[in-house]
Scaffold this active site. Structure first.
Site, PDB file in Angstrom:
ATOM      1  N   ALA A  65      -0.441  -3.377  -4.291  1.00 35.87           N
ATOM      2  CA  ALA A  65      -0.281  -1.916  -4.315  1.00 35.87           C
ATOM      3  C   ALA A  65       0.407  -1.417  -3.051  1.00 35.87           C
ATOM      4  CB  ALA A  65      -1.647  -1.249  -4.498  1.00 35.87           C
ATOM      5  N   HIS A 123      18.739 -14.775  -5.401  1.00 34.13           N
ATOM      6  CA  HIS A 123      18.546 -13.500  -4.714  1.00 34.13           C
ATOM      7  C   HIS A 123      18.510 -13.809  -3.236  1.00 34.13           C
ATOM      8  CE1 HIS A 123      17.404  -9.378  -4.303  1.00 34.13           C
ATOM      9  NE2 HIS A 123      16.174  -9.609  -3.901  1.00 34.13           N
TER      10      HIS A 123
HETATM   11  N1  APR Z   1      -3.475  -9.989  -4.100  1.00 31.49           N
HETATM   12  C1  APR Z   1      -3.106  -8.701  -4.273  1.00 31.49           C
HETATM   13  N2  APR Z   1      -2.387  -8.025  -3.361  1.00 31.49           N
HETATM   14  C2  APR Z   1      -2.057  -8.668  -2.228  1.00 31.49           C
HETATM   15  C3  APR Z   1      -2.421 -10.013  -1.976  1.00 31.49           C
HETATM   16  C4  APR Z   1      -3.165 -10.683  -2.986  1.00 31.49           C
HETATM   17  N3  APR Z   1      -3.553 -11.939  -2.840  1.00 31.49           N
HETATM   18  N4  APR Z   1      -1.933 -10.357  -0.760  1.00 31.49           N
HETATM   19  C5  APR Z   1      -1.298  -9.283  -0.265  1.00 31.49           C
HETATM   20  N5  APR Z   1      -1.373  -8.258  -1.144  1.00 31.49           N
HETATM   21  C6  APR Z   1      -0.851  -6.897  -1.029  1.00 31.49           C
HETATM   22  C7  APR Z   1      -0.960  -6.314   0.379  1.00 31.49           C
HETATM   23  O1  APR Z   1      -2.281  -5.916   0.669  1.00 31.49           O
HETATM   24  C8  APR Z   1       0.017  -5.137   0.292  1.00 31.49           C
HETATM   25  O2  APR Z   1      -0.626  -3.947  -0.123  1.00 31.49           O
HETATM   26  O3  APR Z   1       0.539  -6.856  -1.294  1.00 31.49           O
HETATM   27  C9  APR Z   1       1.014  -5.596  -0.793  1.00 31.49           C
HETATM   28  C10 APR Z   1       2.420  -5.768  -0.256  1.00 31.49           C
HETATM   29  O4  APR Z   1       2.889  -4.503   0.028  1.00 31.49           O
HETATM   30  P1  APR Z   1       3.964  -4.170   1.157  1.00 31.49           P
HETATM   31  O5  APR Z   1       3.556  -4.823   2.437  1.00 31.49           O
HETATM   32  O6  APR Z   1       4.185  -2.694   1.131  1.00 31.49           O
HETATM   33  O7  APR Z   1       5.288  -4.939   0.665  1.00 31.49           O
HETATM   34  P2  APR Z   1       6.311  -4.471  -0.494  1.00 31.49           P
HETATM   35  O8  APR Z   1       7.418  -3.718   0.089  1.00 31.49           O
HETATM   36  O9  APR Z   1       5.532  -3.857  -1.596  1.00 31.49           O
HETATM   37  O10 APR Z   1       6.904  -5.882  -0.949  1.00 31.49           O
HETATM   38  C11 APR Z   1       6.175  -6.793  -1.738  1.00 31.49           C
HETATM   39  O11 APR Z   1       8.202  -7.582  -2.774  1.00 31.49           O
HETATM   40  O12 APR Z   1      10.438  -7.216  -2.242  1.00 31.49           O
HETATM   41  C12 APR Z   1       9.347  -8.095  -2.146  1.00 31.49           C
HETATM   42  O13 APR Z   1       9.796  -9.266  -0.067  1.00 31.49           O
HETATM   43  C13 APR Z   1       8.957  -8.312  -0.704  1.00 31.49           C
HETATM   44  O14 APR Z   1       7.520 -10.179  -1.139  1.00 31.49           O
HETATM   45  C14 APR Z   1       7.542  -8.796  -0.853  1.00 31.49           C
HETATM   46  C15 APR Z   1       7.025  -8.006  -2.073  1.00 31.49           C
END
Ligand code: APR
Length: 318
Positions: A12, A184
């Site tokens: 999220a 990508h």
């Molecule tokens: N289960 C659920 N959520 C998780 C887990 C897990 N095991 N581990 C981490 N998270 C959540 C984090 O708590 C965080 O809220 O994943 C979320 C990642 O969000 P952001 O740091 O805002 O990153 P975001 O920009 O959403 O990117 C997510 O997409 O584009 C790709 O490289 C980017 O791999 C990254 C992914």
């Protein structure tokens, strides 16, 4: 409007929450589930999105659920028709997507194990980076049919290319058609021969050098945004692409989209997840659709396949 099915967005953060919002506003699913390991975050975001329903005019219910790597909380995703995986770290300025491989592989492993257990019939769309490798790992860990696991990258890269062409020529994005294939990352393969503006080949409208500049900017499109944001990576265009893929699945569209899919003989390439065009429907990837490529473009695609194949082979050990 007919609504059906359930879609889960795992993670999220910026990418996941905007994807969930877009999916909810499409008003085509009965339910959108948003999960994260940060306690209360998905529940809070879901509550906020539900409170926009009257204003935006959608009935889809958004449900937030905190999960733990051991599977606690994952009951909320049971019966999902589609699962979008966004859990994972984004890049920081100067990082390549490949720099994320170890940490994101650990996250992917735990997420994919729980998807296999709690949503065994879902079509999975991965967006976590490095994209092609994490998509391959999701398939290995879930053990799902390869056609049920795909990655989102090509729609985004193509949309970036289209945006740059439209800006350069001062024309509406709706009149521009572009295509990118390959990985990508470094070995992304923009395909100028398949690009046109109002049906006219792009090669007749821009010089080779001008096209090369736009191709180069497209290839570095994600890094350009990471450098500007300084914390985090792009999510508006990426989430638009992921949501459209989920829509194509639940509505059994059969539309041909650039996605990361398992390639088995097409373009003379086999045994690798790679950015290609594919027909998307209720079961995931119905088939990979080959496009006419120039010799140079085909050589670049083959090179991209070899580069990601090597990494995908080792990803299961991470
Ligand atoms: N289960 C659920 N959520 C998780 C887990 C897990 N095991 N581990 C981490 N998270 C959540 C984090 O708590 C965080 O809220 O994943 C979320 C990642 O969000 P952001 O740091 O805002 O990153 P975001 O920009 O959403 O990117 C997510 O997409 O584009 C790709 O490289 C980017 O791999 C990254 C992914």
């Amino acid at each position: 409007m007919a609504r059906s099915g359930k879609v889960t967005v795992v993670g999220a953060g910026f990418y996941g929450s905007t994807t969930a919002q877009r999916l909810a506003e499409m008003d085509i699913f009965d339910e959108v589930v948003l999960t994260d390991i940060i306690e209360g975050k998905p529940e809070g975001l879901a509550l906020d999105m539900n409170q926009s329903r009257e204003i935006e005019g959608f009935e889809t219910k958004v449900v937030g659920a905190t999960t733990a790597p051991d599977g606690a909380g994952y009951e909320a995703i049971a019966g999902s028709d589609v699962v979008v995986i966004t859990a994972g770290l984004p890049r920081k300025p100067g990082m390549s997507r490949m720099d994320l491989i170890e940490v994101n592989a650990k996250i992917m492993r735990s997420v994919a194990e729980n998807i296999a257990k709690y949503a065994p019939d879902a079509v999975v769309i991965n967006v976590a980076n490095p994209l092609d490798e994490m998509t391959a790992l999701a398939q290995k860990v879930t053990g799902f049919d390869r056609s049920r696991i795909m990655g989102q990258a090509g729609m985004l890269d193509t949309a970036r290319f289209t945006n740059f062409v439209a800006e350069k020529l001062g024309v509406p994005v709706g009149s521009v058609k572009t295509l990118t294939l390959g990985s990508h990352g470094e070995t992304m393969v923009p395909v100028p021969s398949a690009c046109s503006v109002d049906g006219k080949p792009l090669t007749e409208l821009l010089s080779a050098a001008e096209i090369d500049d736009l191709v180069d900017r497209t290839r570095k499109g994600g890094a350009e945004i990471v450098a500007l944001l300084k914390t985090g990576s792009a999510y508006y265009a990426p989430s638009a692409a992921a949501a459209r893929m989920a829509q194509a699945v639940i509505q059994d569209h059969g539309s041909v989209l650039p996605v990361c899919a398992w390639v088995d003989g097409e373009y003379g390439i086999s045994g690798v997840y790679l950015g290609v065009q594919a027909e998307i429907g209720r079961e995931g990837v119905r088939k990979v659709v080959e496009t006419d490529l120039t010799q140079d473009e085909l050589a670049a695609l083959t090179e991209a396949a070899e580069a990601v194949r090597e990494k995908q082979a080792t990803v299961a050990d991470l």
